[in-house]
Write an enzyme that holds these catalytic residues in place. Structure first.
Site, PDB file in Angstrom:
ATOM      1  N   GLY A  52      55.738  62.827   8.390  1.00 60.28           N
ATOM      2  CA  GLY A  52      56.437  63.817   7.584  1.00 60.28           C
ATOM      3  C   GLY A  52      57.549  63.153   6.787  1.00 60.28           C
ATOM      4  N   CYS A  53      58.585  63.895   6.480  1.00 60.25           N
ATOM      5  CA  CYS A  53      59.708  63.368   5.706  1.00 60.25           C
ATOM      6  C   CYS A  53      60.255  62.107   6.355  1.00 60.25           C
ATOM      7  CB  CYS A  53      60.799  64.418   5.603  1.00 60.25           C
ATOM      8  SG  CYS A  53      62.291  63.830   4.777  1.00 60.25           S
TER       9      CYS A  53
END
Length: 227
Positions: A52-53
């Site tokens: 993810g981020c």
């Protein structure tokens, strides 16, 4: 003036990065210790994780003892499009990822995997993590050698049989292609922006879970990357 404008642009991009709808954060999972222990020779090693981020992935690993460097960037794709404003459109093959350098005498690769699956990423989410949606936010393990690949395959198989998640694990093991460091304002983002709304909601809880669940691996100081 040009320098000032560039700083403003970087700041505006940073504020818009890794943003999405306000939904409930995932709970950490007490993943088991690996039965297949990594057998790594002496010397610093490199590992790449996509979860993810990259702010949160970098943030967690920057608090792990034995990690010597953590760089946010993009795995896969090509150099020409390895730029944040292009990657987030979802038209490239990159994944937001973090390249870490670690000392296996302090923290082994299988222990890094356990931390990743416990507090960093939800392995049942395909092409998303938390509020961030798109293939560039996929969770993936990128082995850098045969030993890491063997350990990763064994651990994912072990987790699949553990019953910890109601849904199947979709985290992929991807062959290493290329890693491109992200823009400077993304590096050490959690340390530079501790009061950022996204950090407070999504990433600070991951570091707190690391501290609680892995006290022997937790380092209070954030490792700022010098590379």
């Amino acid at each position: 003036m040009r320098q000032f404008a560039a700083l403003l642009l970087a700041g505006s991009l940073a504020l818009s990065a890794c943003a999405g709808p306000a939904i409930a954060a995932e709970e950490p999972v007490d993943a088991p210790a690996a039965t297949r222990i990594a057998k790594e020779p002496k010397g610093l090693k490199t590992a790449v994780f996509a979860g993810g981020c990259f702010w949160g992935v970098e943030g967690v690993f920057s608090h792990v003892k034995g990690v010597k460097s953590a760089v946010s960037g993009f795995h896969g794709g090509n150099a020409a499009s390895a730029k944040y404003d292009i990657v987030v459109t979802g038209v490239t093959d990159h994944a937001e990822a973090v390249r870490i350098t670690y000392d296996p005498a302090v923290v082994r690769y299988d222990e890094l995997l356990r931390i990743f699956f416990s507090v960093v990423a939800d392995p049942t989410l395909k092409n998303r993590q938390g509020p961030d949606v798109g293939a560039h936010y996929r969770s993936a393990i990128v082995p850098m050698n045969k030993e890491q690949a063997a350990v990763a395959r064994a651990y994912i198989a072990q987790l699949g049989k553990s019953g910890l998640w109601a849904k199947p694990i979709v985290t992929a093991i991807e062959p290493y292609k290329a890693f491109y460091p992200a823009e400077g304002y993304h590096q050490d983002f959690m340390a530079k922006n501790p009061r950022h709304g996204y950090i407070l909601r999504w990433d600070k809880p991951k570091v707190e879970a690391l501290k609680t669940m892995f006290p022997t691996h937790y380092r209070a100081a954030f490792l700022r990357d010098a590379g």
